[in-house]
Design a protein around this motif. Structure first.
Motif, mmCIF file in Angstrom:
data_model
loop_
_atom_site.group_PDB
_atom_site.id
_atom_site.type_symbol
_atom_site.label_atom_id
_atom_site.label_comp_id
_atom_site.label_asym_id
_atom_site.label_seq_id
_atom_site.Cartn_x
_atom_site.Cartn_y
_atom_site.Cartn_z
ATOM 1 N N ALA A 139 -62.172 -35.251 45.095
ATOM 2 C CA ALA A 139 -63.010 -34.952 46.259
ATOM 3 C C ALA A 139 -64.462 -34.918 45.795
ATOM 4 O O ALA A 139 -64.729 -34.792 44.594
ATOM 5 N N PRO A 140 -65.409 -35.040 46.717
ATOM 6 C CA PRO A 140 -66.805 -34.892 46.296
ATOM 7 C C PRO A 140 -66.983 -33.570 45.545
ATOM 8 O O PRO A 140 -66.400 -32.550 45.920
ATOM 9 N N ILE A 141 -67.737 -33.617 44.478
ATOM 10 C CA ILE A 141 -67.941 -32.423 43.644
ATOM 11 C C ILE A 141 -69.342 -31.892 43.915
ATOM 12 O O ILE A 141 -70.330 -32.577 43.668
ATOM 13 N N VAL A 142 -69.398 -30.679 44.449
ATOM 14 C CA VAL A 142 -70.672 -30.038 44.751
ATOM 15 C C VAL A 142 -71.038 -29.162 43.547
ATOM 16 O O VAL A 142 -70.360 -28.191 43.242
ATOM 17 N N CYS A 143 -72.098 -29.539 42.855
ATOM 18 C CA CYS A 143 -72.554 -28.821 41.664
ATOM 19 C C CYS A 143 -73.679 -27.869 42.073
ATOM 20 O O CYS A 143 -74.699 -28.317 42.599
ATOM 21 N N GLU A 159 -56.805 -38.895 25.786
ATOM 22 C CA GLU A 159 -58.077 -38.207 25.573
ATOM 23 C C GLU A 159 -59.137 -38.567 26.606
ATOM 24 O O GLU A 159 -60.235 -38.026 26.581
ATOM 25 N N GLY A 160 -58.822 -39.475 27.524
ATOM 26 C CA GLY A 160 -59.802 -39.905 28.509
ATOM 27 C C GLY A 160 -60.111 -38.819 29.518
ATOM 28 O O GLY A 160 -59.210 -38.136 30.004
ATOM 29 N N ARG A 161 -61.387 -38.666 29.830
ATOM 30 C CA ARG A 161 -61.786 -37.663 30.819
ATOM 31 C C ARG A 161 -63.205 -37.930 31.282
ATOM 32 O O ARG A 161 -64.003 -38.525 30.569
ATOM 33 N N VAL A 162 -63.499 -37.455 32.477
ATOM 34 C CA VAL A 162 -64.866 -37.314 32.952
ATOM 35 C C VAL A 162 -65.068 -35.823 33.109
ATOM 36 O O VAL A 162 -64.290 -35.146 33.789
ATOM 37 N N SER A 163 -66.084 -35.289 32.452
ATOM 38 C CA SER A 163 -66.371 -33.854 32.520
ATOM 39 C C SER A 163 -67.794 -33.646 32.999
ATOM 40 O O SER A 163 -68.696 -34.389 32.624
ATOM 41 N N SER A 187 -63.461 -27.135 27.692
ATOM 42 C CA SER A 187 -63.071 -26.056 28.604
ATOM 43 C C SER A 187 -64.278 -25.415 29.290
ATOM 44 O O SER A 187 -64.123 -24.722 30.286
ATOM 45 N N ALA A 188 -65.480 -25.654 28.779
ATOM 46 C CA ALA A 188 -66.694 -25.105 29.396
ATOM 47 C C ALA A 188 -67.184 -25.949 30.575
ATOM 48 O O ALA A 188 -68.114 -25.561 31.278
ATOM 49 N N ALA A 189 -66.541 -27.089 30.816
ATOM 50 C CA ALA A 189 -66.965 -27.972 31.905
ATOM 51 C C ALA A 189 -66.749 -27.308 33.253
ATOM 52 O O ALA A 189 -65.772 -26.584 33.473
ATOM 53 N N TYR A 190 -67.656 -27.582 34.174
ATOM 54 C CA TYR A 190 -67.530 -27.117 35.557
ATOM 55 C C TYR A 190 -66.319 -27.784 36.213
ATOM 56 O O TYR A 190 -65.534 -27.132 36.888
ATOM 57 N N LYS A 191 -66.170 -29.083 35.998
ATOM 58 C CA LYS A 191 -65.014 -29.847 36.483
ATOM 59 C C LYS A 191 -64.698 -30.927 35.456
ATOM 60 O O LYS A 191 -65.590 -31.470 34.824
ATOM 61 N N SER A 192 -63.416 -31.250 35.311
ATOM 62 C CA SER A 192 -62.963 -32.359 34.479
ATOM 63 C C SER A 192 -61.800 -33.032 35.187
ATOM 64 O O SER A 192 -61.017 -32.364 35.871
ATOM 65 N N PHE A 232 -68.436 -39.164 30.081
ATOM 66 C CA PHE A 232 -67.266 -40.036 30.179
ATOM 67 C C PHE A 232 -66.770 -40.208 28.747
ATOM 68 O O PHE A 232 -67.448 -40.807 27.916
ATOM 69 N N HIS A 233 -65.589 -39.661 28.442
ATOM 70 C CA HIS A 233 -65.063 -39.623 27.078
ATOM 71 C C HIS A 233 -63.727 -40.363 27.031
ATOM 72 O O HIS A 233 -62.858 -40.121 27.866
ATOM 73 N N THR A 234 -63.579 -41.276 26.076
ATOM 74 C CA THR A 234 -62.300 -41.966 25.874
ATOM 75 C C THR A 234 -62.073 -42.195 24.393
ATOM 76 O O THR A 234 -63.010 -42.207 23.600
ATOM 77 N N ALA A 235 -60.807 -42.396 24.047
ATOM 78 C CA ALA A 235 -60.490 -42.874 22.708
ATOM 79 C C ALA A 235 -60.977 -44.321 22.640
ATOM 80 O O ALA A 235 -60.970 -45.034 23.648
ATOM 81 N N ALA A 236 -61.401 -44.757 21.489
ATOM 82 C CA ALA A 236 -61.958 -46.100 21.344
ATOM 83 C C ALA A 236 -60.991 -47.174 21.839
ATOM 84 O O ALA A 236 -61.395 -48.143 22.480
ATOM 85 N N GLY A 237 -59.709 -47.000 21.604
ATOM 86 C CA GLY A 237 -58.716 -47.983 22.025
ATOM 87 C C GLY A 237 -58.514 -48.058 23.531
ATOM 88 O O GLY A 237 -57.993 -49.048 24.044
ATOM 89 N N ASP A 238 -58.898 -47.023 24.265
ATOM 90 C CA ASP A 238 -58.733 -46.999 25.721
ATOM 91 C C ASP A 238 -60.025 -47.312 26.465
ATOM 92 O O ASP A 238 -60.023 -47.431 27.689
#
Length: 142
Positions: free
Chosen positions: A81-85, A44-48, A68-73, A94-100
């Motif tokens: 690569a650098p992300i140009v917003c 479940e870990g991600r940066v969105s 799914s609405a994120a610009y990038k994940s 920054f989303h993770t499961a508590a155990g991770d």
């Protein structure tokens, strides 16, 4: 305009997950994000990244996020690569499961403005070219 972000206390009320959120605002119409260190682990870990004031307002303090609405994940250990917003306001989650959570980390820097955006695109193109050349040399040697 530049900055460096570090994780604050999680805002999620969900005890099974940890969320850290940053809102970055710039007077310039573009923000460039770089992640020089990345280890986002677990299923479940991600940066969105959500771009624009409407998305920032929508997700800045919501427990339920439409990923799914994120610009990038992204996830894992591969440095993106650098992300140009294309906006002067972004939300990074920054989303993770508590155990991770204790095994996951990242560093993020940001710059803004047209010059920073152009520099990021050039750096990304040069890095891609170097990787392609190295792959060709490796194929020729085998």
């Amino acid at each position: 305009v530049t900055g460096v972000q570090t994780c604050a206390l999680p805002i999620s009320t969900d005890l099974d997950h940890n969320d850290c959120r940053w809102i970055i605002k710039s007077p310039n119409p573009e923000i460039v994000l770089r992640f020089p260190k990345l280890a986002v682990l677990g299923a479940e870990g991600r940066v969105s990244i959500f771009v624009g004031p409407e998305n920032v307002e929508l997700y800045k303090d919501q427990d339920v996020v439409s990923w799914s609405a994120a610009y990038k994940s992204f996830t894992g250990r591969a440095y993106p690569a650098p992300i140009v917003c294309p906006a002067g306001e972004v939300l990074v989650i920054f989303h993770t499961a508590a155990g991770d959570a204790s095994k996951s980390e990242f560093d993020m820097t940001w710059t803004s403005g047209v010059e920073a955006s152009a520099r990021a695109l050039v750096e990304d193109a040069l890095e891609s070219s170097v990787h392609q050349q190295l792959a060709e040399v490796k194929r020729e040697r085998t």
